[in-house]
Enzyme design. Structure first.
Site, PDB file in Angstrom:
ATOM      1  N   GLN A  97      11.364 -17.164   8.586  1.00 55.31           N
ATOM      2  CA  GLN A  97      11.690 -17.707   9.910  1.00 55.31           C
ATOM      3  C   GLN A  97      13.202 -17.517  10.179  1.00 55.31           C
ATOM      4  O   GLN A  97      13.794 -16.615   9.618  1.00 55.31           O
ATOM      5  CB  GLN A  97      11.274 -19.187  10.043  1.00 55.31           C
ATOM      6  CG  GLN A  97       9.768 -19.389  10.070  1.00 55.31           C
ATOM      7  CD  GLN A  97       9.088 -19.343   8.716  1.00 55.31           C
ATOM      8  OE1 GLN A  97       9.497 -20.019   7.805  1.00 55.31           O
ATOM      9  NE2 GLN A  97       8.050 -18.557   8.593  1.00 55.31           N
ATOM     10  N   GLY A 104       6.047 -12.929   8.850  1.00 49.32           N
ATOM     11  CA  GLY A 104       5.551 -11.553   8.914  1.00 49.32           C
ATOM     12  C   GLY A 104       6.749 -10.648   8.751  1.00 49.32           C
ATOM     13  O   GLY A 104       7.557 -10.522   9.672  1.00 49.32           O
ATOM     14  N   HIS A 105       6.936 -10.101   7.557  1.00 47.59           N
ATOM     15  CA  HIS A 105       8.132  -9.307   7.240  1.00 47.59           C
ATOM     16  C   HIS A 105       7.739  -7.840   7.082  1.00 47.59           C
ATOM     17  O   HIS A 105       6.975  -7.491   6.180  1.00 47.59           O
ATOM     18  CB  HIS A 105       8.796  -9.832   5.960  1.00 47.59           C
ATOM     19  CG  HIS A 105       9.280 -11.247   6.084  1.00 47.59           C
ATOM     20  ND1 HIS A 105       9.793 -11.964   5.032  1.00 47.59           N
ATOM     21  CD2 HIS A 105       9.351 -12.079   7.161  1.00 47.59           C
ATOM     22  CE1 HIS A 105      10.146 -13.168   5.459  1.00 47.59           C
ATOM     23  NE2 HIS A 105       9.881 -13.268   6.736  1.00 47.59           N
ATOM     24  N   LYS A 136      14.387  -9.218   8.715  1.00 48.94           N
ATOM     25  CA  LYS A 136      14.692  -9.626   7.335  1.00 48.94           C
ATOM     26  C   LYS A 136      13.971  -8.733   6.332  1.00 48.94           C
ATOM     27  O   LYS A 136      14.531  -8.368   5.298  1.00 48.94           O
ATOM     28  CB  LYS A 136      14.262 -11.093   7.106  1.00 48.94           C
ATOM     29  CG  LYS A 136      15.002 -12.092   7.972  1.00 48.94           C
ATOM     30  CD  LYS A 136      14.487 -13.508   7.780  1.00 48.94           C
ATOM     31  CE  LYS A 136      13.091 -13.747   8.278  1.00 48.94           C
ATOM     32  NZ  LYS A 136      12.895 -13.601   9.721  1.00 48.94           N
ATOM     33  N   ASP A 163      11.971 -13.023  12.913  1.00 43.51           N
ATOM     34  CA  ASP A 163      11.713 -11.618  13.266  1.00 43.51           C
ATOM     35  C   ASP A 163      12.991 -10.819  13.508  1.00 43.51           C
ATOM     36  O   ASP A 163      13.014  -9.886  14.315  1.00 43.51           O
ATOM     37  CB  ASP A 163      10.800 -11.524  14.510  1.00 43.51           C
ATOM     38  CG  ASP A 163       9.502 -12.272  14.305  1.00 43.51           C
ATOM     39  OD1 ASP A 163       9.037 -12.338  13.154  1.00 43.51           O
ATOM     40  OD2 ASP A 163       8.959 -12.789  15.296  1.00 43.51           O
TER      41      ASP A 163
HETATM   42  P1  GDP Z   1      11.259 -10.267   9.947  1.00 38.67           P
HETATM   43  O1  GDP Z   1      10.225 -11.300  10.183  1.00 38.67           O
HETATM   44  O2  GDP Z   1      12.643 -10.802  10.118  1.00 38.67           O
HETATM   45  O3  GDP Z   1      11.096  -9.536   8.641  1.00 38.67           O
HETATM   46  O4  GDP Z   1      11.078  -9.178  11.114  1.00 38.67           O
HETATM   47  P2  GDP Z   1       9.676  -8.534  11.610  1.00 38.67           P
HETATM   48  O5  GDP Z   1       9.194  -7.593  10.591  1.00 38.67           O
HETATM   49  O6  GDP Z   1       8.761  -9.597  12.073  1.00 38.67           O
HETATM   50  O7  GDP Z   1      10.162  -7.792  12.935  1.00 38.67           O
HETATM   51  C1  GDP Z   1      11.205  -6.850  12.905  1.00 38.67           C
HETATM   52  C2  GDP Z   1      10.676  -5.533  13.487  1.00 38.67           C
HETATM   53  O8  GDP Z   1      11.759  -4.675  13.740  1.00 38.67           O
HETATM   54  C3  GDP Z   1       9.779  -4.772  12.523  1.00 38.67           C
HETATM   55  O9  GDP Z   1       8.828  -4.071  13.272  1.00 38.67           O
HETATM   56  C4  GDP Z   1      10.745  -3.809  11.825  1.00 38.67           C
HETATM   57  O10 GDP Z   1      10.091  -2.639  11.359  1.00 38.67           O
HETATM   58  C5  GDP Z   1      11.674  -3.498  12.963  1.00 38.67           C
HETATM   59  N1  GDP Z   1      13.069  -3.159  12.588  1.00 38.67           N
HETATM   60  C6  GDP Z   1      13.861  -3.734  11.635  1.00 38.67           C
HETATM   61  N2  GDP Z   1      15.104  -3.231  11.709  1.00 38.67           N
HETATM   62  C7  GDP Z   1      15.119  -2.330  12.730  1.00 38.67           C
HETATM   63  C8  GDP Z   1      16.121  -1.508  13.318  1.00 38.67           C
HETATM   64  O11 GDP Z   1      17.282  -1.523  12.945  1.00 38.67           O
HETATM   65  N3  GDP Z   1      15.717  -0.729  14.375  1.00 38.67           N
HETATM   66  C9  GDP Z   1      14.444  -0.717  14.844  1.00 38.67           C
HETATM   67  N4  GDP Z   1      14.147   0.065  15.873  1.00 38.67           N
HETATM   68  N5  GDP Z   1      13.472  -1.483  14.303  1.00 38.67           N
HETATM   69  C10 GDP Z   1      13.818  -2.289  13.274  1.00 38.67           C
HETATM   70  P1  IMO Z   2       9.344 -14.577  10.175  1.00 38.57           P
HETATM   71  O1  IMO Z   2       9.575 -14.963   8.738  1.00 38.57           O
HETATM   72  C1  IMO Z   2       9.016 -15.833  14.331  1.00 38.57           C
HETATM   73  C2  IMO Z   2       7.415 -19.840  15.064  1.00 38.57           C
HETATM   74  C3  IMO Z   2       6.065 -19.888  15.771  1.00 38.57           C
HETATM   75  C4  IMO Z   2       6.231 -21.191  16.526  1.00 38.57           C
HETATM   76  C5  IMO Z   2       6.992 -22.067  15.535  1.00 38.57           C
HETATM   77  C6  IMO Z   2       6.117 -22.985  14.700  1.00 38.57           C
HETATM   78  O2  IMO Z   2       8.448 -13.421  10.357  1.00 38.57           O
HETATM   79  O3  IMO Z   2      10.651 -14.452  10.893  1.00 38.57           O
HETATM   80  P2  IMO Z   2       4.493 -22.549  12.631  1.00 38.57           P
HETATM   81  O4  IMO Z   2       3.256 -21.720  12.526  1.00 38.57           O
HETATM   82  O5  IMO Z   2       5.555 -22.185  11.660  1.00 38.57           O
HETATM   83  O6  IMO Z   2       4.193 -24.019  12.636  1.00 38.57           O
HETATM   84  O7  IMO Z   2       5.046 -22.236  14.121  1.00 38.57           O
HETATM   85  O8  IMO Z   2       7.685 -21.167  14.681  1.00 38.57           O
HETATM   86  N1  IMO Z   2       7.423 -19.004  13.839  1.00 38.57           N
HETATM   87  C7  IMO Z   2       7.975 -17.786  13.775  1.00 38.57           C
HETATM   88  N2  IMO Z   2       8.536 -17.029  14.729  1.00 38.57           N
HETATM   89  N3  IMO Z   2       8.991 -15.403  13.058  1.00 38.57           N
HETATM   90  C8  IMO Z   2       8.456 -16.163  12.071  1.00 38.57           C
HETATM   91  O9  IMO Z   2       8.533 -15.826  10.768  1.00 38.57           O
HETATM   92  C9  IMO Z   2       7.878 -17.396  12.417  1.00 38.57           C
HETATM   93  N4  IMO Z   2       7.248 -18.374  11.728  1.00 38.57           N
HETATM   94  C10 IMO Z   2       6.988 -19.348  12.603  1.00 38.57           C
HETATM   95  O10 IMO Z   2       5.897 -18.792  16.628  1.00 38.57           O
HETATM   96  O11 IMO Z   2       7.053 -21.002  17.647  1.00 38.57           O
HETATM   97 MG    MG Z   3       8.505 -11.589  11.321  1.00 34.99          MG
END
Ligand code: GDP
Ligand code: IMO
Ligand code: MG
Length: 424
Positions: free
Chosen positions: A224, A41-42, A17, A14
């Site tokens: 991840q 979840g991207h 990415k 999270d």
């Molecule tokens: P990922 O799993 O690495 O793709 O990240 P997620 O999408 O799960 O979580 C990142 C969150 O931060 C999302 O809600 C994005 O929209 C948000 N985000 C990404 N870059 C920025 C930033 O520079 N500033 C802010 N405020 N939000 C951001």
């Molecule tokens: P993205 O790609 C954050 C965490 C889960 C748990 C552990 C194992 O969005 O960054 P799993 O279901 O993979 O067996 O869970 O890994 N986890 C993540 N945490 N972002 C993710 O993906 C994750 N994918 C798995 O919360 O702690």
């Molecule tokens: Mg994510």
């Protein structure tokens, strides 16, 4: 020469990415997912529209890019169909540009069921998985009990094999103390999605090598983060795949020489979802404030993410292990208004200073974070587009990160939107 890039999360997932991948996908011909599954979840935010990709590469929003779900991914056909439908409803027929590897293991109905049964059986020491069946699917893969996407070439035989795997897995599910699956219902629920994705399946290794030979430019989308890696992460509180450069290599079938620059995505602070030690965690009102400002709630499960200060000891370890060439620093705007910014630079364990996480989880849990404290900034960085718009304290924060890691910060996120970024 075409430019190939790998995007990896360097923390606990999270990191942002999705946003970085969406940005770089504009220059890519091929976007490839190599590991993980629908646990990811991207998020991509374009204008007022927010989309979250789980299995499909985030680069799918680039209408010119071909997308590949390579063999290192564990693929849930039902999850894939619902993502394809979501895009279709928005007028994007993503299936036309998608290839699914014939060697990718399928997440079968028994896998999420078993994920849940295992978590219940673990009790207080549960991992806090996403319950998407990721661990059980990779377990069946390495135990050589799994079914791969290529099996969908013969749907009649596939259905028979599916029944067999589900029946056998019920023995384990019962032993874990959970209710067995209704095999007939599970097969009936699974086959329509299996049938629908069958035409997308192909020999992705040959396709990727051909595209390389045609000098296409590649973007490899990590899922991840480095600290969730099955081998070098905070085991056992990790996911079940290699989340670093190794996972990209083995999960794509390309050679290490073809992968290109490694871009590490680092959030300006730290978040973690699920159980496990988190040394820089803030369990007080400051952590809650970061969670609210950063909207730190899981993009896949909606769970509140734990928040804390930036942990450069963990990030530095990830940079060394993955040969990171450049950093994309995200969510700097969320630190607006913090009077001071402690950054964890090392840990102390049994009186000794260590510069990366120890192997034993109990050692990590009792290690002590060591901080350097940097000044916060008064003028907000939110929405800044140019380096010159960043206050001097924000620039010092970035310079501190670069110096500590020995890696340049090339992108700085100042908001969730596609264009809320400073290029350096
Ligand atoms: P990922 O799993 O690495 O793709 O990240 P997620 O999408 O799960 O979580 C990142 C969150 O931060 C999302 O809600 C994005 O929209 C948000 N985000 C990404 N870059 C920025 C930033 O520079 N500033 C802010 N405020 N939000 C951001
Ligand atoms: P993205 O790609 C954050 C965490 C889960 C748990 C552990 C194992 O969005 O960054 P799993 O279901 O993979 O067996 O869970 O890994 N986890 C993540 N945490 N972002 C993710 O993906 C994750 N994918 C798995 O919360 O702690
Ligand atoms: Mg994510």
């Amino acid at each position: 020469m075409p430019r190939n890039r790998v995007v990896l999360g360097l923390q606990w997932g999270d990191e942002g990415k999705g946003k970085v991948i969406d940005l770089l996908a504009a220059e890519a011909d091929v976007v490839v997912r190599c590991q993980g599954g629908a646990n990811a979840g991207h998020t991509v935010v374009v204008g007022s529209k927010k989309t979250v990709r789980h299995l499909l590469p985030s680069g799918i929003l680039n209408q010119h890019a071909r997308c590949v779900i390579a063999h290192g991914v564990v693929l849930d056909p039902i999850a894939l169909c619902s993502e394809l439908d979501e895009l279709l409803a928005g007028g994007c027929d993503a299936a036309k540009r998608l290839v699914v590897s014939d060697r990718a293991h399928l997440v079968l109905p028994c896998h999420p069921h078993m994920d849940k049964a295992q978590e219940i059986a673990r009790g207080a020491s549960k991992v806090g998985t996403t319950l998407r069946g990721i661990g059980p699917c990779y377990t069946d893969k390495t135990a050589r009990n799994g079914l791969r996407a290529g099996e969908l070439a013969d749907l009649v035989a596939f259905e028979r094999k599916l029944r067999d795997v589900l029946t056998k897995s019920n023995v384990i599910i019962r032993a874990l103390g959970s209710e067995p699956l209704d095999v007939d219902a599970a097969v009936a629920g699974y086959m329509p999605a299996a049938r629908r994705i069958a035409p997308l399946i192909n020999d992705s290794i040959t396709i990727l090598h051909q595209a390389m030979a045609e000098q296409r430019s590649f973007l490899f989308e990590g899922a991840q983060g480095a600290q969730l890696d099955i081998d070098v992460g905070t085991y056992p509180f990790v996911t079940s795949s290699n989340t670093g450069i190794g996972g990209i290599l083995t999960g794509s079938g390309l050679s290490h020489k073809q992968l290109g620059d490694v871009i590490g995505v680092v959030k300006a602070y730290t978040s973690r979802v699920g159980s496990g030690p988190f040394l820089a965690e803030l369990t007080d009102a400051r952590g809650e404030a970061l969670r609210q400002r950063g909207r730190e709630f899981g993009a896949t499960t909606g769970r509140p993410r734990r928040c804390g200060w930036l942990d450069l000891a963990a990030v530095g370890y990830a940079c060394r292990l993955n040969g990171v060439d450049a950093i994309a620093l995200t969510k700097l705007d969320i630190l607006d208004g913090e009077p001071e910014l402690p950054v964890c630079v090392s840990y102390r364990l049994d009186g000794k200073v260590i510069h990366g996480p120890p192997a034993r989880i109990d050692d990590l849990a009792r290690a002590e974070p060591m901080y350097e404290v940097l000044p916060g900034w008064k003028k907000p960085v939110t929405g800044a587009r140019k380096e010159a718009d960043l206050p001097s304290e924000a620039r010092s924060y970035i310079a501190f990160i670069e110096k500590r890691l020995g890696v340049p910060v090339k992108w700085v996120g100042t908001g969730a939107g596609r264009d809320e970024i400073v290029l350096r």
